[in-house]
Design a protein around this motif. Structure first.
Motif, PDB file in Angstrom:
ATOM      1  N   TYR A 262      15.264 -40.594  10.717  1.00 26.35           N
ATOM      2  CA  TYR A 262      14.685 -39.886  11.870  1.00 26.35           C
ATOM      3  C   TYR A 262      15.624 -39.932  13.075  1.00 26.35           C
ATOM      4  O   TYR A 262      16.501 -40.773  13.176  1.00 26.35           O
TER       5      TYR A 262
ATOM      6  N   ARG B  78      17.909 -37.872  13.933  1.00 26.01           N
ATOM      7  CA  ARG B  78      19.264 -37.342  13.748  1.00 26.01           C
ATOM      8  C   ARG B  78      19.426 -36.054  14.562  1.00 26.01           C
ATOM      9  O   ARG B  78      18.449 -35.344  14.810  1.00 26.01           O
TER      10      ARG B  78
ATOM     11  N   LEU C   2      20.628 -32.474  14.477  1.00 22.95           N
ATOM     12  CA  LEU C   2      20.871 -31.519  13.393  1.00 22.95           C
ATOM     13  C   LEU C   2      22.114 -30.660  13.634  1.00 22.95           C
ATOM     14  O   LEU C   2      22.790 -30.255  12.676  1.00 22.95           O
ATOM     15  N   ASN C   3      22.438 -30.371  14.875  1.00 21.20           N
ATOM     16  CA  ASN C   3      23.634 -29.554  15.171  1.00 21.20           C
ATOM     17  C   ASN C   3      24.702 -30.400  15.881  1.00 21.20           C
ATOM     18  O   ASN C   3      25.368 -29.948  16.813  1.00 21.20           O
TER      19      ASN C   3
ATOM     20  N   TYR D   4      14.926 -28.547  20.103  1.00 21.89           N
ATOM     21  CA  TYR D   4      14.218 -27.935  18.978  1.00 21.89           C
ATOM     22  C   TYR D   4      13.950 -28.977  17.886  1.00 21.89           C
ATOM     23  O   TYR D   4      14.843 -29.313  17.098  1.00 21.89           O
ATOM     24  N   PRO D   5      12.723 -29.509  17.840  1.00 19.09           N
ATOM     25  CA  PRO D   5      12.400 -30.499  16.806  1.00 19.09           C
ATOM     26  C   PRO D   5      12.327 -29.854  15.428  1.00 19.09           C
ATOM     27  O   PRO D   5      11.933 -28.687  15.291  1.00 19.09           O
ATOM     28  N   GLU D   6      12.703 -30.621  14.417  1.00 24.07           N
ATOM     29  CA  GLU D   6      12.647 -30.144  13.041  1.00 24.07           C
ATOM     30  C   GLU D   6      11.210 -29.978  12.575  1.00 24.07           C
ATOM     31  O   GLU D   6      10.890 -29.100  11.783  1.00 24.07           O
ATOM     32  N   GLY D   7      10.357 -30.824  13.052  1.00 22.02           N
ATOM     33  CA  GLY D   7       8.936 -30.755  12.731  1.00 22.02           C
ATOM     34  C   GLY D   7       8.159 -31.482  13.810  1.00 22.02           C
ATOM     35  O   GLY D   7       8.733 -32.016  14.771  1.00 22.02           O
TER      36      GLY D   7
ATOM     37  N   THR E  67      10.990 -37.536  13.731  1.00 20.99           N
ATOM     38  CA  THR E  67      11.498 -36.240  13.293  1.00 20.99           C
ATOM     39  C   THR E  67      12.948 -36.126  13.768  1.00 20.99           C
ATOM     40  O   THR E  67      13.479 -37.048  14.393  1.00 20.99           O
ATOM     41  N   ASN E  68      13.601 -35.021  13.479  1.00 29.15           N
ATOM     42  CA  ASN E  68      14.989 -34.795  13.870  1.00 29.15           C
ATOM     43  C   ASN E  68      15.058 -33.610  14.833  1.00 29.15           C
ATOM     44  O   ASN E  68      14.114 -32.812  14.926  1.00 29.15           O
ATOM     45  N   TYR E  69      16.194 -33.451  15.516  1.00 29.60           N
ATOM     46  CA  TYR E  69      16.260 -32.498  16.613  1.00 29.60           C
ATOM     47  C   TYR E  69      17.585 -31.725  16.641  1.00 29.60           C
ATOM     48  O   TYR E  69      18.629 -32.246  16.247  1.00 29.60           O
ATOM     49  N   ALA E  70      17.489 -30.507  17.125  1.00 25.76           N
ATOM     50  CA  ALA E  70      18.670 -29.716  17.477  1.00 25.76           C
ATOM     51  C   ALA E  70      18.595 -29.405  18.975  1.00 25.76           C
ATOM     52  O   ALA E  70      17.505 -29.395  19.568  1.00 25.76           O
TER      53      ALA E  70
END
Length: 611
Positions: free
Chosen positions: A451, A453, A455-456, A549-552, A567-570
């Motif tokens: 969790y 991480r 993402l971009n 922008y959360p992944e979920g 969750t993970n994020y961009a």
């Protein structure tokens, strides 16, 4: 029989001893083997601070069969043999007569004025001793300019002379009545004022009646205690099959005690914070007076000769929580600073659990002890006696340091936290390195976890790497990178970027001009912002929620509820770049950074005169 020089340091000015035939600075040579080496002595390495000052409530009237007479205000006279007086008040140089002289000091140069001011006889000796490694520093102009410096908890230490002064740029309105009250509150909550208050609150719980008797004294709510010639009975532990951690029943009635006059009601009055990591109440509620001195009568299976720290640690695998242990241990060294060897590493650490100590941050214990860490298995089935033992401040005290610090609004830059950082870095030999250019050093902490991480991450890194004014590196502080190497990277970072998580605790070791950029706080906005305030490091976090922008949604793995940490994020690349630019502007405008750049070219051959 060996002849040893006994030096009585740091006798509080408002108290005077009438020591016949001992001229100032209260030195005396005696034929007494117990004083010849710190390693051999069961004396007062961790107990007495000299004559107690007037504000401290102590039951000294019958101390060790030495009659005390109060005469004309602040004068205290003792009658009895000179040996008793020396045993009571000796403050000696721990290693000057054996081993490598002065190695027990080992402090950052900036800490030496405060240290030697506390032990002026040692300063004088060092200044005159050609073998003393601090002789040149003492003679330097920068040292002399700070000769009146003090940590901040000493009696008579003025605000001007403190090791460091915090600031409160934020408004005090709605919190306290005045700006001064705001400053004073922060100092008591989160700085050396906290140490000062522990010292002032300390009371005798079990009073010694004669030389080599047992003793116990504790601060309010039993948050800090220290004792001498105490017995702990671990014989029942061999029958315990469950793992012991955060347990309040390690000891039972009569399994801890000493031969001293117990002030039972006074001790019971402090049993208000009964919780595993909040006080030493769960253990000391069972303290009893022993009929005979435990060490002299041979009831001990093991006698710990060197000074010992018994530690109830929080979470050894989590940097945030484990450094709460280390910070409180460092603060405890100051509460206990009664002798010149107070920072010596010839100590024993006993962790109050049955698990073998293992931690990715274990190197930090080398700052405090050069010996292996013991645990409850080490002494299971044995009666253990400690000649000198400290029960340090704990990680989850109510209104404690670091974890539960109720920091007043608008204040920052604790001298205690800064001193801790410098002490750790010095002892682990982590230095600021020279730079080939003036680019800002940006470190991006990459998470290799399930969790939180980014993402971009590659895209974000590529954008700021294009800036010729930045030197960008991406790191992962995992188990494969030694902790001391992690500290070297952090210490030489100007902007430290990472997601909410324990790795951000590295902010404690950033340069004073650095910025911590917590990329996203995951709806826990105070944790690292407050830690940054305590350390005096600039803090920045994501400012526009619609550009993350959360992944979920994120759900807690054990509870069926929404949780932003799982969750993970961009992140929007342009917004990220804007915030890095904002952090860079702060660093480049910081006076200390400008000073660093000015001296950087000569850092490798920096004058030893600089503190």
């Amino acid at each position: 029989m060996r002849r040893c020089l006994i030096v009585l340091y740091n006798i509080t000015p408002t108290w005077r001893l009438f020591l016949p035939a001992i001229p100032p600075p209260h030195t005396h040579t005696v034929n007494y083997p117990a004083f010849c080496c710190a390693q051999e002595s069961g004396g007062h390495r961790s107990f007495l601070r000299g004559v107690p000052h007037a504000k401290r409530e102590c039951g000294w009237k019958s101390l060790w069969n030495t009659r005390m007479v109060r005469v004309r205000g602040d004068v205290m006279a003792f009658s009895g043999t000179i040996v008793v007086l020396l045993l009571l008040l000796v403050q000696y140089i721990p290693s000057a007569t054996c081993g490598k002289p002065y190695e027990y000091i080992n402090l950052p140069k900036a800490h030496l004025p405060m240290y030697f001011k506390r032990f002026p006889a040692l300063e004088k000796q060092c200044a005159e001793d050609e073998t003393c490694p601090y002789r040149t520093v003492i003679a330097s102009q920068s040292y002399q300019n700070r000769k009146e410096g003090c940590w901040g908890y000493e009696e008579g230490c003025t605000e001007r002379n403190r090791y460091a002064n915090h600031s409160c740029p934020g408004s005090h309105i709605g919190y306290v009545k005045s700006k001064q009250a705001q400053l004073d509150t922060f100092y008591s909550q989160a700085d050396f004022g906290f140490v000062r208050d522990q010292m002032r609150e300390t009371r005798i719980m079990c009073e010694p009646q004669f030389p080599h008797d047992s003793s116990l004294e504790c601060s309010k709510y039993l948050r800090f205690c220290r004792g001498r010639n105490l017995m702990l009975n671990f014989t029942d532990l061999v029958r315990r099959t469950e793992p012991l951690r955060y347990k309040m029943d390690v000891l039972g009635p009569g399994q801890i005690g000493g031969h001293c006059r117990l002030h039972g009601e006074r001790l019971r009055d402090e049993l208000q914070h009964i919780s595993p990591l909040q006080s030493w109440g769960p253990e000391l509620r069972f303290f009893e007076r022993l009929e005979r001195p435990p060490i002299e009568t041979g009831v001990c299976d093991v006698v710990i000769e060197r000074p010992a720290f018994i530690m109830k640690i929080d979470a050894a695998i989590n940097m945030y929580h484990h450094f709460c242990d280390f910070l409180n241990l460092y603060a405890s060294l100051h509460v206990n600073l009664s002798h010149a060897g107070g920072f010596d590493t010839d100590t024993q650490v006993l962790v109050w659990e049955s698990f073998t100590y293992a931690s990715p941050f274990a190197d930090t214990f080398k700052v405090f002890s050069k010996h292996p860490i013991a645990d409850l298995k080490t002494y299971a089935g044995k009666v253990v006696c400690f000649k000198n033992v400290v029960l340090p401040l704990l990680p989850r005290m109510i209104f404690g340091l670091y974890y539960n610090t109720p920091i007043i609004y608008g204040c920052e830059n604790s001298g205690l936290f800064h001193a801790f950082s410098e002490h750790v870095l010095h002892r682990l030999k982590v230095r600021m390195t020279t730079r080939p250019d003036e680019r800002l050093r940006i470190t991006f902490l990459s998470r290799q976890t399930r969790y939180r991480r980014v993402l971009n991450e590659d895209e974000l890194m590529a954008r700021i790497a294009k800036n010729p004014n930045y030197g960008v590196q991406r790191v992962s502080y995992g188990h494969d990178l030694p902790f001391v190497e992690q500290l070297r990277i952090t210490r030489n970072t100007d902007i430290f970027i990472g997601m909410h998580g324990a790795g951000l605790t590295h902010l404690l070791f950033l340069p004073k001009w650095a910025t911590l950029f917590e990329l996203y706080h995951c709806e826990d906005p105070n944790c690292y912002r407050d830690l940054a305030r305590l350390r005096g490091v600039h803090y920045l976090t994501w400012e526009r929620d619609h550009l993350v922008y959360p992944e979920g949604e994120g759900k807690h793995p054990e509870r069926d509820e929404r949780h932003a940490k799982f969750t993970n994020y961009a992140f929007d690349v342009g917004e990220f770049e804007r915030l890095v630019t904002k952090a860079a502007a702060y660093v480049q405008g910081h006076a200390e950074f400008q000073k660093f750049l000015t001296t950087n070219a000569n850092r490798a051959v920096k004058s030893k005169d600089e503190l």
